[in-house]
Write a protein that holds these residues in place. Structure first.
Motif, PDB file in Angstrom:
ATOM      1  N   SER A 168      22.577  10.185  -8.309  1.00  0.00           N
ATOM      2  CA  SER A 168      23.024   8.850  -7.559  1.00  0.00           C
ATOM      3  C   SER A 168      21.909   8.533  -6.580  1.00  0.00           C
ATOM      4  CB  SER A 168      24.140   9.423  -6.534  1.00  0.00           C
ATOM      5  OG  SER A 168      23.824  10.335  -5.645  1.00  0.00           O
TER       6      SER A 168
ATOM      7  N   GLN B 173      31.433  13.069  -1.094  1.00  0.00           N
ATOM      8  CA  GLN B 173      30.635  12.582  -0.189  1.00  0.00           C
ATOM      9  C   GLN B 173      29.324  12.738   0.045  1.00  0.00           C
ATOM     10  OE1 GLN B 173      32.162  13.844   3.615  1.00  0.00           O
ATOM     11  NE2 GLN B 173      34.294  12.918   3.376  1.00  0.00           N
TER      12      GLN B 173
ATOM     13  N   ALA C 232      27.748  10.193  -2.350  1.00  0.00           N
ATOM     14  CA  ALA C 232      27.993   8.967  -1.825  1.00  0.00           C
ATOM     15  C   ALA C 232      26.572   8.740  -0.786  1.00  0.00           C
ATOM     16  CB  ALA C 232      28.971   8.337  -1.101  1.00  0.00           C
TER      17      ALA C 232
END
Length: 532
Positions: free
Chosen positions: A63, A110, A113
């Motif tokens: 990510s 989380q 992210a």
């Protein structure tokens, strides 16, 4: 600051500026190397970790990398347009905020992210450091400065695992992200005081549509690879549709960039052999090394039983070799040429990867240390000359976009290495342990989760108590076998990189070999690009 010369006031403090740039670079590389050591801890159930699965661990890495790589084009262009120091300061602030949020995550989702937020900030840091370097140093000193810059990566790799190990022994896993905050504060202050601003006097417009296409294509591609590893079936309909969509979007991205008057990625750069071959070398070597780093952490901790700190110390030769040899790589290049040096480096990387084929559960530690040192030495003789080839192929005023391309392919190569080799590792590991897991009276969901990674299997064995001890040895044997398959693939990619460099990277410039020729002869045959 004009792109054609360096003011004397800036020239006098150029080495102090380089030190500040390396500090900014440090946090971006430091964070990834720390996370590699912390992955085993993050995989453990709460309250020790977050109970992240193998795919969630890969996404914690990817990510960040995908957002980072997807925005590098725009970040480089914005630095050229608005000022590289201004963009770098913005990136540092966002990276610091993302680090705080990541440290306070209470679920794997989380963490993924907030790692993406950190990637957003890092995208504005990395290309700016190299672009400012190119504008502070004159051409004759750039190879030395880039060598030191690349050596800074080795320093960060050395500090990261050790720092991460120390933090994990005394604090909770989130401390590996909070450590970024004081470094960000110091870097911000030093940046304002010492680093000059620079920009392109004739910048182009940004290309948001191209950036969106690149992000979408890369996310689809890596998601498909990870999903294939999870399912242990790359012919699954979902995987094929995702991969097909990725190819379509990335093809659209290339076509858009070719037709755009202000592309995020100027594909014309790749007509220069020095540029395109060097970019390919960086992408392929990071594909090989990042994938191996991913499984080496689990090999040292889960199979061999070393702590996070011990695993960090074991990787020290990899980093120290880069720190020592990267600043001196230019001397070898001056003697033998970039083609010979980069090709030899890629062959050394392939040899280091192949050495993992002989590693087992009782391999002497010194053998592992030798392999890490060889890999670090190889990297030190690939990164600096390849980066110099990329950056000196472009005008100084385009340093931001050139740096963005350099770092994009490095990050994409690393992300693909983790995704592809991680998926191969996961699929092969599941094949190795599914027989043992099938013999146990377990719910299907528990059996599937336990077979996804060695950490999942060992966690199940721990929960089962004495009855689970029979799973430990098969799990370790299955992981070693899967590691051998992934290492073989990594070595093959490194060999491909050696071929690419040997065939397409230009050899030693003729002008160096003709320096003793009479002046009138050189004037009659000027080197290509003279006077540019």
């Amino acid at each position: 600051m004009s792109p054609s010369f360096t003011p004397e006031t800036v020239h006098r403090r150029r080495w102090a500026v380089l030190a500040v740039l390396m500090l900014s670079l440090l946090i971006v590389v430091l964070d990834n190397s720390i996370l590699n050591v912390a992955m085993k801890t993050v995989a453990q159930p709460a309250p020790v970790g977050l109970g992240a699965t193998q795919s969630e661990l890969e996404w914690a890495v990817n990510s960040y990398t995908l957002v980072f790589a997807g925005l590098l084009f725009t970040a480089g262009l914005l630095g050229d347009r608005w000022g590289r120091r201004r963009v770098l300061l913005f990136g540092l602030v966002v990276f610091g905020l993302g680090s705080v949020c990541a440290a306070l995550s209470d679920s794997p989702g989380q963490l993924v992210a907030f790692r993406a937020l950190m990637g957003f900030g890092g995208a504005f840091v990395m290309p700016s450091t190299l672009a400012i370097l190119m504008n502070v140093f004159e051409r004759d000193e750039q190879p030395k400065a880039i060598g030191i810059w690349a050596g800074g990566v080795g320093l960060a790799i050395a500090i990261g695992p050790i720092t991460g190990g120390l933090l994990l022994e005394h604090f909770w896993w989130g401390s590996v992200f909070l450590v970024n905050v004081p470094i960000v504060v110091v870097a911000l202050a030093a940046m304002v005081l010492l680093v000059p601003d620079s920009r392109d006097p004739a910048p182009g417009r940004t290309d948001p549509f191209g950036v969106l296409l690149s992000i979408a294509g890369l996310v689809l591609l890596v998601y498909g690879i990870i999903k294939g590893g999870q399912l242990a079936d790359f012919t699954d309909a979902e995987v094929l549709l995702t991969m097909g969509g990725a190819v379509a979007v990335l093809t659209g991205f290339v076509l858009h960039e070719r037709r755009s008057a202000h592309p995020a990625l100027d594909v014309g750069y790749f007509r220069n052999p020095s540029f395109s071959a060097a970019v390919a070398a960086i992408a392929l070597v990071f594909f090989a090394l990042m994938g191996v780093t991913f499984f080496a952490v689990f090999y040292m901790q889960s199979v061999r039983g070393f702590s996070a700190l011990e695993a960090g110390l074991l990787m020290l030769p990899l980093a120290l070799a880069q720190l020592v040899f990267a600043p001196r790589a230019r001397l070898v290049v001056e003697r033998f040429g970039a083609k010979a040096v980069c090709t030899s480096g890629m062959l050394l990387v392939a040899a280091g990867m192949a050495a993992f084929l002989f590693f087992g559960r009782t391999t002497p530690v010194w053998a592992l240390e030798v392999v890490f040192f060889v890999q670090g030495t190889a990297m030190a003789h690939i990164m600096p000359p390849a980066t110099v080839s990329i950056m000196q192929s472009l005008p100084r005023e385009k340093a931001g976009s050139g740096s963005a391309v350099n770092n994009t392919f490095r990050q994409v190569g690393g992300a693909m290495g983790v995704a592809v080799l991680g998926s191969v590792l996961s699929a092969r590991y599941r094949e190795g342990v599914e027989g043992e897991l099938a013999a146990l009276p377990l719910p299907e969901g528990v059996r599937h989760a336990a077979g996804e990674s060695i950490e999942g299997t060992l966690a199940l064995a721990s929960r089962m108590g004495p009855a689970g001890r029979a799973l430990v040895d098969p799990a370790k044997d299955a992981f070693v076998d899967a590691m051998h398959v992934a290492a073989a693939g990594s070595a093959a990619v490194a060999l491909l990189g050696a071929v690419v460099v040997a065939v397409w990277l230009p050899g030693k410039p003729r002008a160096q070999g003709e320096s003793s020729r009479p002046p009138q002869t050189e004037a009659a045959n000027p080197p290509v690009g003279a006077g540019s």
